[in-house]
Motif scaffolding. Structure first.
Motif, short mmCIF file in Angstrom:
data_model
loop_
_atom_site.label_atom_id
_atom_site.label_comp_id
_atom_site.label_asym_id
_atom_site.label_seq_id
_atom_site.Cartn_x
_atom_site.Cartn_y
_atom_site.Cartn_z
N PHE A 157 0.90 -1.23 0.09
CA PHE A 157 0.08 0.02 -0.08
C PHE A 157 0.96 1.23 -0.04
CE2 PHE A 157 -3.58 -2.70 1.77
CZ PHE A 157 -4.29 -2.53 0.89
N LYS A 158 2.09 1.28 0.24
CA LYS A 158 2.86 2.46 0.43
C LYS A 158 2.56 3.39 1.37
CE LYS A 158 5.50 0.89 -3.21
NZ LYS A 158 5.31 -0.48 -2.85
N GLU A 159 2.06 2.83 2.73
CA GLU A 159 1.44 3.68 3.54
C GLU A 159 1.80 3.12 4.87
OE1 GLU A 159 -0.63 6.18 6.09
OE2 GLU A 159 -0.08 6.56 3.97
N THR A 160 2.47 3.84 5.88
CA THR A 160 2.64 3.27 6.83
C THR A 160 1.86 3.69 8.27
OG1 THR A 160 5.04 3.39 6.45
CG2 THR A 160 4.78 3.24 8.58
N GLU A 161 1.89 5.08 8.54
CA GLU A 161 1.21 5.50 9.66
C GLU A 161 -0.22 4.99 9.99
OE1 GLU A 161 -0.09 9.85 11.56
OE2 GLU A 161 1.22 9.88 10.04
N SER A 162 -1.07 5.06 9.00
CA SER A 162 -2.45 4.75 9.22
C SER A 162 -2.57 3.16 9.49
CB SER A 162 -3.51 5.29 8.23
OG SER A 162 -3.06 4.66 6.70
N ILE A 163 -1.71 2.50 8.59
CA ILE A 163 -1.71 1.09 8.82
C ILE A 163 -1.27 0.50 10.24
CG2 ILE A 163 -0.54 -1.32 7.87
CD1 ILE A 163 -0.90 -0.15 5.21
N ASN A 164 -0.21 1.24 10.60
CA ASN A 164 0.43 0.86 11.74
C ASN A 164 -0.52 1.13 13.26
OD1 ASN A 164 2.73 -0.41 11.22
ND2 ASN A 164 3.79 1.57 11.21
N LYS A 165 -1.32 2.39 13.08
CA LYS A 165 -2.24 2.76 13.71
C LYS A 165 -3.37 1.88 13.90
CE LYS A 165 -5.38 6.68 14.84
NZ LYS A 165 -6.01 7.87 14.39
N PHE A 166 -3.75 1.27 12.62
CA PHE A 166 -4.91 0.27 12.64
C PHE A 166 -4.54 -1.01 13.46
CE2 PHE A 166 -7.22 -3.01 9.86
CZ PHE A 166 -8.40 -2.78 10.61
N ILE A 167 -3.22 -1.33 12.97
CA ILE A 167 -2.76 -2.64 13.50
C ILE A 167 -2.61 -2.52 14.99
CG2 ILE A 167 -0.69 -4.32 13.77
CD1 ILE A 167 -0.75 -3.78 10.73
N ALA A 168 -2.24 -1.50 15.73
CA ALA A 168 -2.10 -1.09 17.06
C ALA A 168 -3.62 -1.47 17.64
CB ALA A 168 -1.61 0.20 17.34
N PHE A 169 -4.75 -0.60 17.14
CA PHE A 169 -5.91 -0.87 17.39
C PHE A 169 -6.36 -2.35 17.31
CE2 PHE A 169 -10.38 -1.21 16.53
CZ PHE A 169 -11.10 -0.59 17.23
N GLU A 192 -11.20 2.51 7.73
CA GLU A 192 -12.27 3.02 8.51
C GLU A 192 -12.56 2.08 9.55
OE1 GLU A 192 -15.38 5.25 6.44
OE2 GLU A 192 -14.20 5.20 4.76
N TYR A 193 -12.66 2.38 10.80
CA TYR A 193 -13.20 1.28 11.83
C TYR A 193 -13.76 2.04 13.11
CZ TYR A 193 -8.27 2.46 13.39
OH TYR A 193 -7.16 3.21 13.71
N LYS A 194 -14.89 1.43 13.34
CA LYS A 194 -15.74 1.76 14.52
C LYS A 194 -15.89 0.35 15.83
CE LYS A 194 -17.94 5.52 12.26
NZ LYS A 194 -19.19 6.11 11.94
N LYS A 195 -15.73 0.85 16.64
CA LYS A 195 -16.05 -0.15 17.94
C LYS A 195 -17.69 0.13 18.23
CE LYS A 195 -14.54 -1.75 22.64
NZ LYS A 195 -13.56 -1.73 23.54
N TYR A 196 -18.30 -0.76 18.75
CA TYR A 196 -19.54 -0.72 19.33
C TYR A 196 -19.59 -1.75 20.61
CZ TYR A 196 -20.63 1.13 14.96
OH TYR A 196 -20.61 2.20 13.68
N ASP A 197 -20.08 -1.22 21.58
CA ASP A 197 -20.52 -2.31 22.79
C ASP A 197 -21.91 -2.36 23.41
OD1 ASP A 197 -20.08 0.12 23.94
OD2 ASP A 197 -18.51 -0.34 25.19
N ASP A 198 -22.93 -1.66 22.62
CA ASP A 198 -23.98 -1.62 22.90
C ASP A 198 -24.79 -3.08 23.16
OD1 ASP A 198 -23.76 -1.50 20.08
OD2 ASP A 198 -25.64 -1.01 19.98
N MET A 199 -24.22 -4.08 22.46
CA MET A 199 -24.93 -5.39 22.62
C MET A 199 -24.08 -6.31 23.42
SD MET A 199 -26.53 -5.69 18.70
CE MET A 199 -26.45 -7.59 18.99
#
Length: 126
Positions: free
Chosen positions: A56-68, A96-103
């Motif tokens: 992907f030639k992208e580092t910052e957002s991929i590392n951030k996503f993997i950390a999440f 793009e990612y979102k977490k839900y814990d309403d259920m």
């Protein structure tokens, strides 16, 4: 570094433009869109972080996503070298990612294992 997905605790389903991931241990569920779907698939197929970043030639957002993903216990470091071939579009879109814990209470409900030997609807004594 490679990661693994513990399929005993994490289940996922990919629809047209969204992946839904459920952490059965925590009761949280997630929505992934954009390149998050492809990154999820590649991690599950055994691709290393370096290979994904290289594609992907992208580092910052991929590392951030993997950390999440790691923080949420959706993936864990692995020494596995088995790799499945995953065809994917080379165009990068921000994950793009979102977490839900309403259920959470509903997803953690386990009526089969929370009963005594007489069966449902008799709850185990605490």
């Amino acid at each position: 570094m490679t990661y693994t997905i513990d399929t005993n605790k994490v289940v996922s389903e990919i629809f047209n433009d969204e992946a839904v991931i459920v952490n059965l241990a925590s009761g949280a569920y997630y929505s992934f869109k954009g390149s998050a779907i492809t990154i999820w698939q590649l991690l599950g197929a055994g691709y290393s972080v370096e290979e994904i970043i290289g594609q992907f030639k992208e580092t910052e957002s991929i590392n951030k996503f993997i950390a999440f993903l790691t923080q949420e216990n959706l993936i864990a470091p692995s020494d596995a070298i088995v790799k499945e071939t995953i065809p994917f579009d080379q165009q990068f879109m921000l994950p793009e990612y979102k977490k839900y814990d309403d259920m959470k209470d509903l997803l953690l409900l386990d009526p089969i294992h929370e009963v005594d030997q007489t069966g449902w609807p008799h709850k185990k004594a605490e």
